[in-house]
Design a protein around this motif. Structure first.
Motif, short mmCIF file in Angstrom:
data_model
loop_
_atom_site.label_atom_id
_atom_site.label_comp_id
_atom_site.label_asym_id
_atom_site.label_seq_id
_atom_site.Cartn_x
_atom_site.Cartn_y
_atom_site.Cartn_z
N ASN A 204 0.83 -1.21 0.00
CA ASN A 204 0.00 0.00 0.00
C ASN A 204 0.86 1.26 0.00
O ASN A 204 2.10 1.18 -0.03
CB ASN A 204 -0.99 -0.01 1.16
CG ASN A 204 -0.33 0.09 2.53
OD1 ASN A 204 0.78 0.59 2.68
ND2 ASN A 204 -1.02 -0.39 3.55
N GLU A 205 0.20 2.39 0.06
CA GLU A 205 0.88 3.67 -0.11
C GLU A 205 1.86 3.98 1.02
O GLU A 205 2.75 4.82 0.86
CB GLU A 205 -0.15 4.80 -0.20
CG GLU A 205 -1.03 4.94 1.04
CD GLU A 205 -2.03 6.08 0.89
OE1 GLU A 205 -1.59 7.24 0.78
OE2 GLU A 205 -3.24 5.80 0.89
N PHE A 206 1.70 3.33 2.17
CA PHE A 206 2.60 3.56 3.30
C PHE A 206 3.80 2.63 3.28
O PHE A 206 4.63 2.67 4.19
CB PHE A 206 1.84 3.40 4.62
CG PHE A 206 0.60 4.24 4.70
CD1 PHE A 206 0.67 5.62 4.68
CD2 PHE A 206 -0.65 3.64 4.79
CE1 PHE A 206 -0.48 6.40 4.73
CE2 PHE A 206 -1.80 4.41 4.86
CZ PHE A 206 -1.71 5.79 4.83
N GLY A 207 3.85 1.74 2.29
CA GLY A 207 4.94 0.77 2.23
C GLY A 207 4.65 -0.51 2.98
O GLY A 207 5.53 -1.38 3.06
N ASP A 208 3.46 -0.65 3.53
CA ASP A 208 3.09 -1.91 4.17
C ASP A 208 3.05 -3.01 3.12
O ASP A 208 2.57 -2.80 2.01
CB ASP A 208 1.71 -1.80 4.83
CG ASP A 208 1.62 -0.64 5.80
OD1 ASP A 208 2.67 -0.21 6.31
OD2 ASP A 208 0.50 -0.17 6.05
N ILE A 209 3.50 -4.21 3.50
CA ILE A 209 3.60 -5.28 2.52
C ILE A 209 3.08 -6.59 3.13
O ILE A 209 3.28 -6.86 4.32
CB ILE A 209 5.05 -5.45 2.03
CG1 ILE A 209 5.11 -6.39 0.82
CG2 ILE A 209 5.98 -5.88 3.14
CD1 ILE A 209 6.43 -6.34 0.07
N TYR A 210 2.40 -7.38 2.30
CA TYR A 210 1.83 -8.66 2.70
C TYR A 210 2.20 -9.68 1.62
O TYR A 210 1.78 -9.56 0.47
CB TYR A 210 0.31 -8.56 2.83
CG TYR A 210 -0.16 -7.44 3.74
CD1 TYR A 210 -0.44 -7.69 5.08
CD2 TYR A 210 -0.30 -6.14 3.25
CE1 TYR A 210 -0.86 -6.67 5.91
CE2 TYR A 210 -0.71 -5.12 4.08
CZ TYR A 210 -0.99 -5.38 5.41
OH TYR A 210 -1.41 -4.36 6.23
N ASN A 211 2.98 -10.68 2.01
CA ASN A 211 3.48 -11.67 1.06
C ASN A 211 2.95 -13.06 1.40
O ASN A 211 2.79 -13.41 2.59
CB ASN A 211 5.02 -11.72 1.08
CG ASN A 211 5.63 -10.47 0.51
OD1 ASN A 211 5.31 -10.07 -0.61
ND2 ASN A 211 6.50 -9.83 1.27
#
Length: 673
Positions: A204-211
């Motif tokens: 997302n725009e905040f750099g949160d990442i889900y792999n």
């Protein structure tokens, strides 16, 4: 205890019969049983009526309301099913995201790591008034109560459906934790997933990442699913624009989940698996803390540890000659090291047996479980909860009996009865439900439902034994109890259009809460946790469903009137909003393009007569495009479009110490190979 003894005798008698039935098995001509096997949910949840449901593929089969497979329209209480398409096309990255737009579920964020999730109100940060199951196995903490939804090692693309059972009347057979409802997360069987690898990443725009990386294989009589992944999100302080408050609620999660299934013969299968989550998190300042503005407060720059492991093994014998059974063990292992919270190590082992019979027009389930707890309280500091004892070794034993009785073409009856014994308090308590489902007309599938139930809530160790600063507990607190009435009516008003209406009344007795019992000039208010108040809840909910080849549309609304016989804080609760409305739509633009929208309006939330959360409008939009013959997908979307941020604050403090993120743009890529 007499009821407890009588059910034990009944189980022994049935067990003797089952041994004879197993010895005399004849496995020829078992097409119906194999059809049942092919329609079971993951984790081998029973599919007693799966063969019949093959004729109605558009009607989901659920197991959470009675432990026996029923079409969702034939259940005596209100149930909502969130299926895999709802989860996938919404861009959900957590169980919280998936539940957010479900009717009757209230979600209130406290920070990026803490959510209050409840049905029927009476929510609390650690809410053990509703039970969360993973494939029918408890995911509630034996110490804190409730579930840490962001720490459960389950991946969204592995979920087949989430069954949400509303109200205590639908939860009689799950025992103490199922006080206000049940949330059962059912994962996909490996054989129902495309074999090979899946890689999915969302940012997302905040750099949160889900792999998420998954491997699925089906070979001979074996099948398995292995999933692993890494999630990371920044703190609210870093994510919210123009903020002037301190927060450190970041998180880094490592997850693993697995399931193996082997067919022992045409009627019997063995399944087993393991899952693990390791979380390192921060937290936020909490209103009411005497050290809230202390710049050296440890968790302002520190982190917390949460480790959670799950194991299970289960053997299932399909129903043949009107008899089937399952036997399973599962273990949950939890380590919490929180600042301003729990510090403990908990080991929970559960052994369960369920015997299923068809006796004429009766479908019976009879069984019980034995659950053993071993809890160590880790070193406390000045900021953590204190316990009476540093170690607890206790057990819980439960017995249940269920009967689905097809009286005639017009009337079906349901009976549930469960009793549990708790060694910790040397007490027992019971739950029960009676439901009548009237099939008013085959044309239009008109159904009228009535249900009456009674259940209880036995407080977890954390709320019986903790003390913190000026907070103390009554160790002899009584169980909470609720009596419930539910009435439902559903019918097809047009082709592909179905209407559902549900009304309910819940009477909660002896709710456990925190109230002020004194005042110390130096320390401030003295708080006691005890049985404080009764609560009445009267509600109504309506739903319209429409679907065809191009659209899936669900429009719902609900109104709930909650009356507390004391101030809301005395029931350790934030009361639910009175009015909610939502609309969930999915438009299949073409064979490769899909547009999904979820909208929910929530009325003001009050506490002690004051508005603590203004009314909100929450809209999520996701647009997805498949490529490479369906082996790849790109998605873009936005969550919580109308709110730039979310402020939950009792005192409406200008420093907005409870603020968290709202509107969030995101993108996702998935590839199968």
């Amino acid at each position: 205890m007499k009821r407890f003894f009588n059910i034990i005798v009944l189980i022994i008698l049935v067990g003797n019969y089952s041994s004879f039935a197993l010895e005399s098995d004849n496995t020829t001509g078992v097409d119906t049983d194999i059809a049942e096997k092919e329609n079971k949910g993951s984790g081998s949840i029973e599919a007693d009526f799966a063969a019949e449901m093959m004729l109605f593929q558009d009607i989901p089969v659920v197991f959470s309301a009675s432990r026996l497979g029923q079409g969702v329209e034939d259940v005596g209480v209100s149930v909502n099913v969130i299926d895999s398409n709802d989860i996938h096309y919404s861009g959900a990255t957590s169980i919280i995201d998936a539940l957010r737009y479900s009717p009757g579920v209230d979600i209130l964020p406290g920070s990026r790591n803490r959510y209050r999730v409840t049905m029927g109100g009476l929510r609390f940060p650690y809410n053990d008034r509703n039970v969360t199951l993973i494939n029918g196995r408890s995911a509630n903490s034996p110490v804190a109560g409730g579930s840490d939804y962001l720490g459960i090692p389950v991946f969204m693309e592995d979920i087949e459906r989430i069954e949400v059972v509303y109200g205590s009347g639908g939860a009689a057979d799950w025992g103490s934790d199922a006080f206000t409802g049940v949330i059962n997360v059912v994962t996909k069987r490996p054989e129902d997933i495309d074999p090979g690898f899946l890689y999915s990443t969302t940012i997302n725009e905040f750099g949160d990442i889900y792999n998420h990386l998954r491997w699925v294989q089906v070979k001979d009589n074996w099948q398995w699913r292995l999933s692993t992944g890494y999630d990371e999100w920044s703190s609210s302080e870093d994510a919210v624009n123009n903020d002037d408050y301190a927060s450190n609620d970041f998180a880094r999660n490592y997850r693993f989940d697995s399931e193996f299934i082997v067919d022992l013969n045409e009627l019997t299968e063995l399944s087993f698996g393991a899952a693990y989550n390791h979380s390192k998190r921060g937290d936020r300042y909490q209103a009411g803390s005497t050290t809230i503005y202390n710049p050296v407060l440890p968790y302002s720059n520190g982190s917390q540890l949460y480790e959670y492991s799950r194991f299970f093994a289960r053997i299932d014998r399909m129903k043949y000659d009107d008899f089937g059974f399952h036997l399973q063990w599962f273990g949950n292992y939890e380590v919490r090291k929180e600042i301003l919270g729990f510090n403990n190590r908990a080991i929970e082992n559960d052994l369960e047996i369920q015997l299923d019979y068809e006796l004429g027009k009766h479908n019976l389930a009879l069984g019980g479980n034995f659950r053993h707890y071993s809890i160590d309280i880790l070193d406390n500091d000045n900021y953590s909860f204190d316990f009476r004892s540093n170690k607890y070794v206790d057990y819980q034993a439960g017995l249940f009996l269920l009967d689905l009785w097809n009286v005639n073409e017009f009337l079906d009856l349901e009976f549930q009865l469960r009793e549990d014994y708790f060694s910790y308090t040397d007490t027992s308590d019971w739950s029960g439900r009676f439901s009548a489902i009237m099939n008013l007309a085959e044309e239009g599938r008109k159904k009228l439902k009535f249900s009456i139930g009674r259940t209880y809530r036995h407080s977890t160790y954390g709320w019986r034994d903790i003390s913190f600063s000026t907070v103390s507990t009554n160790h002899n607190v009584e169980n909470e109890h609720v009596k419930s009435l539910q009435l439902g009516y559903s019918f097809d008003c047009l082709e592909n259009v179905r209407l559902e209406f549900d009304g309910y009344y819940h009477r909660y007795k002896d709710t456990v809460g925190a109230s002020m019992v004194g005042f110390d000039p130096l320390l401030g208010p003295l708080i006691q946790v005890d049985n404080n108040s009764d609560v009445d809840v009267l509600g109504v909910q309506g739903k319209i469903k429409f679907n065809n080849e191009k659209y899936d549309i669900e429009l719902w609304s609900s109104y709930e009137d909650t009356e507390v016989r004391a101030v809301p804080t005395d029931v350790m609760s934030i009361l639910p909003p009175d009015f909610k409305i939502g609309i969930n739509t999915r438009y299949y633009i073409s064979d490769t393009w899909t547009l999904n929208t979820n909208y929910k309006y929530t009325d003001d939330i009050f506490s002690a007569g004051e508005v603590i959360v203004d009314d909100t409008s929450d809209l999520t939009i996701a647009l997805s495009k498949e490529f490479a013959d369906g082996n790849g997908e790109i998605m873009v979307g936005v969550k919580n479009l109308f709110d730039e941020d979310f402020n939950y604050n009792f005192l409406e403090d200008p420093d907005e110490v409870d603020e968290s993120i709202g509107r969030t743009f995101f993108g996702r890529v998935q590839v199968k190979f």
